[in-house]
Design a protein around this motif. Sequence first.
Motif, PDB file in Angstrom:
ATOM      1  N   TYR A 193     -11.606  -2.699   0.294  1.00 37.68           N
ATOM      2  CA  TYR A 193     -11.603  -4.144  -0.118  1.00 37.68           C
ATOM      3  C   TYR A 193     -12.922  -4.845   0.302  1.00 37.68           C
ATOM      4  O   TYR A 193     -13.093  -4.658   1.535  1.00 37.68           O
ATOM      5  N   GLY A 194     -13.766  -5.370  -0.339  1.00 31.87           N
ATOM      6  CA  GLY A 194     -14.793  -6.245   0.204  1.00 31.87           C
ATOM      7  C   GLY A 194     -14.800  -7.742  -0.365  1.00 31.87           C
ATOM      8  O   GLY A 194     -13.513  -8.201  -0.416  1.00 31.87           O
ATOM      9  N   GLU A 195     -15.831  -8.057  -0.681  1.00 26.64           N
ATOM     10  CA  GLU A 195     -15.860  -9.475  -1.432  1.00 26.64           C
ATOM     11  C   GLU A 195     -15.256  -9.399  -2.686  1.00 26.64           C
ATOM     12  O   GLU A 195     -14.756 -10.344  -3.232  1.00 26.64           O
ATOM     13  N   HIS A 196     -15.399  -8.084  -3.649  1.00 25.75           N
ATOM     14  CA  HIS A 196     -15.070  -8.307  -4.834  1.00 25.75           C
ATOM     15  C   HIS A 196     -13.412  -8.198  -4.764  1.00 25.75           C
ATOM     16  O   HIS A 196     -12.960  -7.494  -3.987  1.00 25.75           O
ATOM     17  N   LEU A 245      12.077  15.595  -3.919  1.00 31.13           N
ATOM     18  CA  LEU A 245      10.937  14.645  -3.831  1.00 31.13           C
ATOM     19  C   LEU A 245      10.646  14.144  -2.635  1.00 31.13           C
ATOM     20  O   LEU A 245      11.491  13.936  -1.658  1.00 31.13           O
ATOM     21  N   ARG A 246       9.339  13.822  -2.222  1.00 31.84           N
ATOM     22  CA  ARG A 246       8.797  13.530  -1.074  1.00 31.84           C
ATOM     23  C   ARG A 246       7.802  12.261  -1.205  1.00 31.84           C
ATOM     24  O   ARG A 246       6.843  12.350  -2.208  1.00 31.84           O
ATOM     25  N   PHE A 247       8.085  11.397  -0.795  1.00 32.73           N
ATOM     26  CA  PHE A 247       7.229  10.019  -1.084  1.00 32.73           C
ATOM     27  C   PHE A 247       6.768   9.350   0.170  1.00 32.73           C
ATOM     28  O   PHE A 247       7.434   8.516   0.701  1.00 32.73           O
ATOM     29  N   THR A 248       5.600   9.533   0.638  1.00 28.96           N
ATOM     30  CA  THR A 248       5.238   8.894   1.966  1.00 28.96           C
ATOM     31  C   THR A 248       3.638   8.271   1.282  1.00 28.96           C
ATOM     32  O   THR A 248       2.659   9.024   1.226  1.00 28.96           O
ATOM     33  N   ALA A 249       3.664   6.885   1.071  1.00 25.51           N
ATOM     34  CA  ALA A 249       2.601   6.371   0.402  1.00 25.51           C
ATOM     35  C   ALA A 249       2.324   5.022   1.148  1.00 25.51           C
ATOM     36  O   ALA A 249       3.083   4.296   1.713  1.00 25.51           O
ATOM     37  N   ALA A 250       1.228   4.715   0.794  1.00 25.49           N
ATOM     38  CA  ALA A 250       0.407   3.239   0.994  1.00 25.49           C
ATOM     39  C   ALA A 250      -0.060   2.795  -0.326  1.00 25.49           C
ATOM     40  O   ALA A 250      -0.305   3.067  -1.238  1.00 25.49           O
ATOM     41  N   LEU A 251       0.499   1.091  -0.145  1.00 29.52           N
ATOM     42  CA  LEU A 251       0.033   0.303  -1.425  1.00 29.52           C
ATOM     43  C   LEU A 251      -0.669  -0.899  -0.612  1.00 29.52           C
ATOM     44  O   LEU A 251      -0.488  -1.476   0.432  1.00 29.52           O
ATOM     45  N   SER A 252      -1.413  -1.478  -1.479  1.00 30.06           N
ATOM     46  CA  SER A 252      -2.137  -2.619  -1.137  1.00 30.06           C
ATOM     47  C   SER A 252      -2.691  -3.429  -2.172  1.00 30.06           C
ATOM     48  O   SER A 252      -3.079  -3.011  -3.233  1.00 30.06           O
ATOM     49  N   ASN A 253      -2.851  -4.806  -1.872  1.00 27.05           N
ATOM     50  CA  ASN A 253      -3.627  -5.815  -3.006  1.00 27.05           C
ATOM     51  C   ASN A 253      -4.909  -6.502  -2.349  1.00 27.05           C
ATOM     52  O   ASN A 253      -5.192  -7.262  -2.900  1.00 27.05           O
ATOM     53  N   GLY A 254      -5.003  -5.948  -1.383  1.00 29.55           N
ATOM     54  CA  GLY A 254      -6.321  -6.205  -0.645  1.00 29.55           C
ATOM     55  C   GLY A 254      -6.040  -7.460   0.526  1.00 29.55           C
ATOM     56  O   GLY A 254      -7.017  -7.814   1.309  1.00 29.55           O
ATOM     57  N   ARG A 255      -4.962  -7.732   0.702  1.00 28.83           N
ATOM     58  CA  ARG A 255      -4.212  -8.785   1.562  1.00 28.83           C
ATOM     59  C   ARG A 255      -3.122  -8.197   2.315  1.00 28.83           C
ATOM     60  O   ARG A 255      -3.205  -8.515   3.661  1.00 28.83           O
ATOM     61  N   ASP A 256      -1.978  -7.542   1.684  1.00 32.40           N
ATOM     62  CA  ASP A 256      -1.115  -7.211   2.340  1.00 32.40           C
ATOM     63  C   ASP A 256      -1.043  -5.734   2.179  1.00 32.40           C
ATOM     64  O   ASP A 256      -1.427  -5.329   1.185  1.00 32.40           O
ATOM     65  N   LEU A 257      -0.532  -4.887   3.196  1.00 29.08           N
ATOM     66  CA  LEU A 257      -0.370  -3.584   3.393  1.00 29.08           C
ATOM     67  C   LEU A 257       1.199  -3.284   3.401  1.00 29.08           C
ATOM     68  O   LEU A 257       1.756  -3.638   4.213  1.00 29.08           O
ATOM     69  N   TYR A 258       1.392  -2.100   2.632  1.00 27.80           N
ATOM     70  CA  TYR A 258       2.813  -1.682   2.439  1.00 27.80           C
ATOM     71  C   TYR A 258       2.587  -0.254   2.591  1.00 27.80           C
ATOM     72  O   TYR A 258       1.829   0.520   1.969  1.00 27.80           O
ATOM     73  N   ALA A 259       3.800   0.358   3.356  1.00 22.43           N
ATOM     74  CA  ALA A 259       3.864   1.946   3.400  1.00 22.43           C
ATOM     75  C   ALA A 259       5.300   2.292   3.289  1.00 22.43           C
ATOM     76  O   ALA A 259       6.161   1.537   3.684  1.00 22.43           O
ATOM     77  N   PHE A 260       5.548   3.602   2.572  1.00 20.94           N
ATOM     78  CA  PHE A 260       6.879   4.023   2.347  1.00 20.94           C
ATOM     79  C   PHE A 260       7.070   5.269   2.880  1.00 20.94           C
ATOM     80  O   PHE A 260       6.182   6.050   3.024  1.00 20.94           O
ATOM     81  N   ARG A 261       8.375   5.528   3.256  1.00 22.44           N
ATOM     82  CA  ARG A 261       8.345   6.958   3.668  1.00 22.44           C
ATOM     83  C   ARG A 261       9.937   7.144   3.051  1.00 22.44           C
ATOM     84  O   ARG A 261      10.827   6.553   3.419  1.00 22.44           O
ATOM     85  N   CYS A 272      -5.914   0.111  -9.487  1.00 25.45           N
ATOM     86  CA  CYS A 272      -5.345  -0.414 -10.828  1.00 25.45           C
ATOM     87  C   CYS A 272      -5.525  -1.914 -10.641  1.00 25.45           C
ATOM     88  O   CYS A 272      -4.528  -2.520  -9.936  1.00 25.45           O
ATOM     89  N   GLY A 273      -6.483  -2.770 -11.190  1.00 24.42           N
ATOM     90  CA  GLY A 273      -6.680  -4.002 -10.990  1.00 24.42           C
ATOM     91  C   GLY A 273      -6.994  -4.402  -9.591  1.00 24.42           C
ATOM     92  O   GLY A 273      -7.795  -3.576  -8.817  1.00 24.42           O
ATOM     93  N   THR A 274      -6.220  -5.059  -8.964  1.00 18.15           N
ATOM     94  CA  THR A 274      -6.446  -5.284  -7.423  1.00 18.15           C
ATOM     95  C   THR A 274      -5.669  -4.484  -6.462  1.00 18.15           C
ATOM     96  O   THR A 274      -5.986  -4.620  -5.552  1.00 18.15           O
ATOM     97  N   TRP A 275      -4.899  -3.632  -7.181  1.00 14.11           N
ATOM     98  CA  TRP A 275      -3.973  -2.769  -6.333  1.00 14.11           C
ATOM     99  C   TRP A 275      -4.577  -1.505  -6.214  1.00 14.11           C
ATOM    100  O   TRP A 275      -5.288  -0.851  -6.809  1.00 14.11           O
ATOM    101  N   MET A 276      -4.255  -0.906  -5.039  1.00 15.14           N
ATOM    102  CA  MET A 276      -4.634   0.377  -4.468  1.00 15.14           C
ATOM    103  C   MET A 276      -3.419   1.193  -3.862  1.00 15.14           C
ATOM    104  O   MET A 276      -2.646   0.707  -3.123  1.00 15.14           O
ATOM    105  N   PHE A 277      -3.543   2.610  -4.174  1.00 17.24           N
ATOM    106  CA  PHE A 277      -2.551   3.314  -3.864  1.00 17.24           C
ATOM    107  C   PHE A 277      -2.775   4.723  -3.377  1.00 17.24           C
ATOM    108  O   PHE A 277      -3.739   5.076  -3.765  1.00 17.24           O
ATOM    109  N   MET A 278      -2.045   5.301  -2.382  1.00 17.94           N
ATOM    110  CA  MET A 278      -2.359   6.702  -2.130  1.00 17.94           C
ATOM    111  C   MET A 278      -1.006   7.148  -1.583  1.00 17.94           C
ATOM    112  O   MET A 278      -0.307   6.858  -1.323  1.00 17.94           O
ATOM    113  N   HIS A 279      -0.925   8.532  -1.655  1.00 18.53           N
ATOM    114  CA  HIS A 279       0.414   9.116  -1.432  1.00 18.53           C
ATOM    115  C   HIS A 279       0.343  10.602  -0.945  1.00 18.53           C
ATOM    116  O   HIS A 279      -0.669  11.169  -0.935  1.00 18.53           O
TER     117      HIS A 279
END
Lengths: 263, 263, 263, 263
Positions: A49-52, A183-199, A105-112
């Motif tokens: 994330y930057g200025e945009h 099912l295995r799900f270890t993921a990170a998610l953000s909106n550019g301001r807050d950061l979430y991670a899941f295990r 997707c929009g302002t959100w970002m995800f990886m897994h």
Amino acid sequence: MCRWIAYRGETTALEHYVTEPAHSLISQSINALEATASVNGDGFGLGWYGEHPEPGLYREVRPAWSDENLRYLCRHLRSHLFFGHVRAATAGSPITRPNCHPFACGTWMFMHNGFVGNWSRLRRQVEALIPDQLYPARVGTTDSEAVFLAMMGAGIEHPVEAAEKTLARLTDFVNQNEPGDRLRFTAALSNGRDLYAFRYAVNDKANTLYYRESDNGIVVVSEPLDREHKNWVRVPEGHAVVALHDERARVVPLFHRHQVAAE
Amino acid sequence: MCRWIAYRGETTALEHYVTEPAHSLISQSINALEATASVNGDGFGLGWYGEHPEPGLYREVRPAWSDENLRYLCRHLRSHLFFGHVRAATAGSPITRPNCHPFACGTWMFMHNGFVGNWSRLRRQVEALIPDQLYPARVGTTDSEAVFLAMMGAGIEHPVEAAEKTLARLTDFVNQNEPGDRLRFTAALSNGRDLYAFRYAVNDKANTLYYRESDNGIVVVSEPLDREHKNWVRVPEGHAVVALHDERARVVPLFHRHQVAAE
Amino acid sequence: MCRWIAYRGETTALEHYVTEPAHSLISQSINALEATASVNGDGFGLGWYGEHPEPGLYREVRPAWSDENLRYLCRHLRSHLFFGHVRAATAGSPITRPNCHPFACGTWMFMHNGFVGNWSRLRRQVEALIPDQLYPARVGTTDSEAVFLAMMGAGIEHPVEAAEKTLARLTDFVNQNEPGDRLRFTAALSNGRDLYAFRYAVNDKANTLYYRESDNGIVVVSEPLDREHKNWVRVPEGHAVVALHDERARVVPLFHRHQVAAE
Amino acid sequence: MCRWIAYRGETTALEHYVTEPAHSLISQSINALEATASVNGDGFGLGWYGEHPEPGLYREVRPAWSDENLRYLCRHLRSHLFFGHVRAATAGSPITRPNCHPFACGTWMFMHNGFVGNWSRLRRQVEALIPDQLYPARVGTTDSEAVFLAMMGAGIEHPVEAAEKTLARLTDFVNQNEPGDRLRFTAALSNGRDLYAFRYAVNDKANTLYYRESDNGIVVVSEPLDREHKNWVRVPEGHAVVALHDERARVVPLFHRHQVAAE
């Protein structure tokens, strides 16, 4: 099995976390310490994330370790919140840029790091969770992107609840058969301001998740960047890391009632 | 708009049709005479049949004109039935190898010049035409691949009927709205023995289709390989070319009752 | 350190040697048994002879293990003499197609596992060995291609003598300093009819070289394709394998006077 | 024939010049208004200065128009001095990343539109102009990179003089034969602070060079970014643009005595 890193904190050059440490993400792309797949040479990606308000992405099908563009970008890109990911593809998902993490997707970002077992059987069910208006954003064919878009459609403004709703559906899906799929799900998610991670995992052991926090920021990783393991907090299975803007990170149980499996 | 060539006849090196003629497919990739998109630089592909019942594929995201591998392969690969395709991507489909033509499924091979209009709206309906057991073969995200797999599920052993069934469904889909969406379908299909080509459109003018036949074989193209137009038979809209093994090609109307639009 | 295979014998599909065996070249690209570099993900290449006197090449910068084109080509290409190579790049040579092995020049084809030590210092001297008329064939920047073109200019019609002349010059170059620089040269060379392989080193231990011969042909490799080591003849340092058309292979000492180092 | 843009001025996102204008560099990659080669699909590159004294580079072999990474980077990268280049390769130089412009060496950056005629004959002479200590920086095989490194060795701290020295040598080289070979040199050079551009040719007409200056900065281009030609100053043949830090640009004759050919 993939490897990833997520950073939120003071604005810094990506190289300090992605390319420079002895056990940086790039070093991990050739030789991961804890991962079962020892080579992560099936593409990689950066998101930042930057200025945009929308994140930038750099994704490439070549191995990260030999990509000269990546080294230049990590030296020159500065960000307060960025993701890096190296991929070891599971069978069936071709090595293409749209199949590389992170996804935006929009302002959100995800990886897994993980998989939906028996994906050939479950793919249509998972894709059906994606709302019509988001389906054009389905530009690849991975399980990871489908799960992200399903979360987007499950009320992403409340990320933990959106993850729980989606994981509950996925849990139902993998348990349709006897014995259940994994099912295995270890993921990170953000909106550019807050950061979430899941295990999280079903019918399987969850992939690892760690974080390290200081006054300057938080680093969340699938595998520690150094061997000083005491610096890293291991996140238990069935939990999420919630690192809200200007708050210390909290580890919260998923589904409030989740029983953490003995590790 | 893409460009393609299909050949069936005496076994020959691919270079005689793909790379060598002054107006070869590769020349067309930089400057197509009749196409509306003057550059076909968004990837390309070769497909060919040999001793193995399943076709071979070579697909690449770089422009055909600068690919040294392609020149070597066209010199060394010999086949009695092969396809070549250069792509000008429509918006929304990323440039990836799985999105390049031709597509293969079992012993069948398919390539396409055209589009399903309003793909974002119709994509789910078209993908729903793909039978469950073929859905794992959906490795890309193009309209073309989805239509091919729908045809595979519509009784591909009778290719013209399978095409008619699928085109009838597509015609319904694009006519759901007022005014209708556009559909262009100029495609080639083969099982390694017989060659089929189709020219069809709804709410639009069809992309061109030509063929040239001799005792040695048949060449079907989206655009003539030379300016000797008298050598080339122009296939009317709403018709198919059926070139069965060891028979002369026939041009047959689609839907038996199709009214050919004045060109 | 790279891995390679060379085959000469009855015409066969490349897949039987390149992609199929449990310890095939492709398997080796992820995990080499004897190599010091455990990952060979820095590009790869195929070269083969067919009806055309000049060999065909397929070279790609992506890892061999995830390249779907490679699998199709190995299934469909048939040849009586072919090379396959997976690369672990040494520092300083970028990952580009022209830097991938094998290299072709006219009817000759060459591939290499090894290096010219201190290449930055010696590069100009080695490049100066390339005759002017062959310098346009220098399309990459590797030490391997330069050595090949130097051999081409040293009388390639007598391959062993050309190799000896060139290796003698290289030996002088690396011994200009005290202590000397290292040279490793384990290479294969062919004109489409005869197959040559070389194992040589200066100031260092040579990379391994093996072959296996039957009535049907000969396979020369940097590392055995299976664990049945008794099937493989280990070529001593300072020796060449000469497999002339229609003759059994011979192992000959380089420089006639070469002292084989104890291994 | 390639197309390029160089910017120096207030820090800005690259997208305002590279991807956004109707006649931006990316639009030019598909259809150049004034260029003889109408397609510039043979790779592209970005180079920019930030906080680090050495420039960053992003170079790719795919066409610029379909590269999603490029769009993200142009939106997110901000710089006070950057280069963009789209390439139409001349025969003989493969499409590889190290052959894409711009080139960087230490704190200097260079890009070029033009060629050294009869490169196969002159290549060794031009490469011999590169000092030994810079020869390891020769990672590609283009004439452009060789000329840049020759300039680096000719006293780059005085860029106009270094260009003159190098162009004088090149002029001698192309005039060795009767009739002389052609040379076209329209290039940009920077150290991150000052911007230089050159327009020169021997035995041929020079490629075009324009600039547009305002209080906010200067844009130097091979072809105007819009059709408002009155906004653009056309640089005469045999001249250089010198845009020193905090000074207005000056157009100076090369060799002080250069006779501008009638255009």
